[in-house]
Scaffold this motif. Sequence first.
Motif, PDB file in Angstrom:
ATOM      1  N   VAL A   1      46.680  46.006  48.224  1.00 25.88           N
ATOM      2  CA  VAL A   1      46.558  45.066  47.327  1.00 25.88           C
ATOM      3  C   VAL A   1      45.376  45.229  46.451  1.00 25.88           C
ATOM      4  O   VAL A   1      44.449  45.588  46.879  1.00 25.88           O
ATOM      5  CB  VAL A   1      46.135  43.497  48.342  1.00 25.88           C
ATOM      6  N   VAL A   2      45.855  44.899  45.041  1.00 21.07           N
ATOM      7  CA  VAL A   2      44.984  45.436  44.005  1.00 21.07           C
ATOM      8  C   VAL A   2      44.566  44.085  43.430  1.00 21.07           C
ATOM      9  O   VAL A   2      45.391  43.306  42.953  1.00 21.07           O
ATOM     10  CB  VAL A   2      45.436  46.296  42.922  1.00 21.07           C
ATOM     11  N   GLU A   3      42.968  43.707  43.243  1.00 25.44           N
ATOM     12  CA  GLU A   3      42.661  42.458  42.435  1.00 25.44           C
ATOM     13  C   GLU A   3      42.308  43.256  41.201  1.00 25.44           C
ATOM     14  O   GLU A   3      41.220  43.967  41.045  1.00 25.44           O
ATOM     15  CB  GLU A   3      41.511  42.036  43.400  1.00 25.44           C
ATOM     16  N   ASN A   4      42.317  42.481  40.213  1.00 21.93           N
ATOM     17  CA  ASN A   4      42.020  42.654  38.803  1.00 21.93           C
ATOM     18  C   ASN A   4      40.942  41.650  38.234  1.00 21.93           C
ATOM     19  O   ASN A   4      41.550  40.641  37.519  1.00 21.93           O
ATOM     20  CB  ASN A   4      43.177  42.788  38.085  1.00 21.93           C
ATOM     21  N   PRO A   5      39.775  41.534  38.537  1.00 20.96           N
ATOM     22  CA  PRO A   5      38.858  40.490  38.028  1.00 20.96           C
ATOM     23  C   PRO A   5      38.862  40.393  36.372  1.00 20.96           C
ATOM     24  O   PRO A   5      38.411  39.570  35.798  1.00 20.96           O
ATOM     25  CB  PRO A   5      37.472  40.853  38.685  1.00 20.96           C
ATOM     26  N   SER A   6      39.273  41.385  35.838  1.00 16.98           N
ATOM     27  CA  SER A   6      39.053  41.673  34.229  1.00 16.98           C
ATOM     28  C   SER A   6      40.019  40.673  33.662  1.00 16.98           C
ATOM     29  O   SER A   6      39.993  40.296  32.613  1.00 16.98           O
ATOM     30  CB  SER A   6      39.491  43.044  33.949  1.00 16.98           C
ATOM     31  N   ARG A   7      41.159  40.175  34.554  1.00 16.20           N
ATOM     32  CA  ARG A   7      41.935  39.262  33.924  1.00 16.20           C
ATOM     33  C   ARG A   7      41.992  38.048  34.270  1.00 16.20           C
ATOM     34  O   ARG A   7      42.692  36.966  34.248  1.00 16.20           O
ATOM     35  CB  ARG A   7      43.644  39.503  34.425  1.00 16.20           C
TER      36      ARG A   7
END
Length: 372
Positions: free
Chosen positions: A242-248
């Motif tokens: 699972v990859v979380e993208n806080p930049s978005r």
Amino acid sequence: MEKMTTWWASLEQGSSPDWLFNVGLLLTLSAVLWGAWWLISRRLAHIAETTKIIWDDALVHAVRRPVSWLIWLWPALISVGVVVENISHYSTAFLVVVRHLLLVWTLTWVLLRLISNVEVALADKAKDLTTLNAVSKVLRLMVMVIGGLVMMQNLGLSLSGILTFGGVGGLVVGMAAKDLLANFFGGMMIYFDRPFKVGDWIRSPDRLIEGTVERIGFRMTVIRTFDKRPLYVPNSVFSSIVVENPSRMSNRRIKQKVGLRYQDAAVVGNVVEGIKQMLRQHPEIDSQQTLIVSFDNYGPSSLDILVYTFTKTVNWIEYKDVQQDVMLKIVGIVHQHGADFAFPTSTVQLGDNALIALQSSSSKVQFESPEC
């Protein structure tokens, strides 16, 4: 013109009594042609720099060096053929193939340089560097594959046989290099699904992966961690975690517990209303998002108020400044209503017998002054 045709025909025939003169003349013409091309290319480069179009600059810089090499190598190969024909008995038929390979190599070189130049020119204005890098890599791969096939055909190899062998050999290579292929298709998945791009801050709750994406390659992705260490992650890993993208993220959340003393129970409602009013009027709080300020829990030594809201900014540094400002204003609101923050306390209740025993034991305590 007729003399030029006759001279060229003598070069094609191979042996000639004045072959040494022909070689010297050919090399001289090459030098003159190279000088003329140098002046013309410089002028074209200057004209291209004055325009706002990026394609002309990319094309001129892509052509200059390959054409310069072609101007020297093509006549050199003809000169080698003339020398071999006149001083030996060997055939120069192979030089024709070499000249064809030289043309294919020059065109391939020009196209590769053109793709790289366009990529660099578009990088400053591109909104999505990941897609730009992916397209450029695919185009370079296509150019190299096509150029290689054309060269094989010029060498007399059968393309149908090569493709047939490639189909059978591809299965064997695929079994032997399954990890490499998994990383390749993992990179393709990143390019097409676009869960993140170059420059994004990503993290994975499944692995110890967190940092800023620096480069997405065909085999691995380079992530720069927050302590500035490079992290090389095989692309196949991203297909199973699972990859979380806080930049978005659209907003950043502020979630705090404010604990008041039990003796301040009478003003808890006023404190809640004051904090809620402050958040609604705060210029950096997004009032369109969920905003909760409520008496939430009876703590062991405090009356807990939940503060739950979202900031407009997603920048980490700006978010911390907004959070600090909100928390300091909450301190002011609490003190404004005569309340204060609770801290862990313990209350000990003693019975009458225990109190009498305590007093009797304390009366026996004697204090002695220290000797000088």
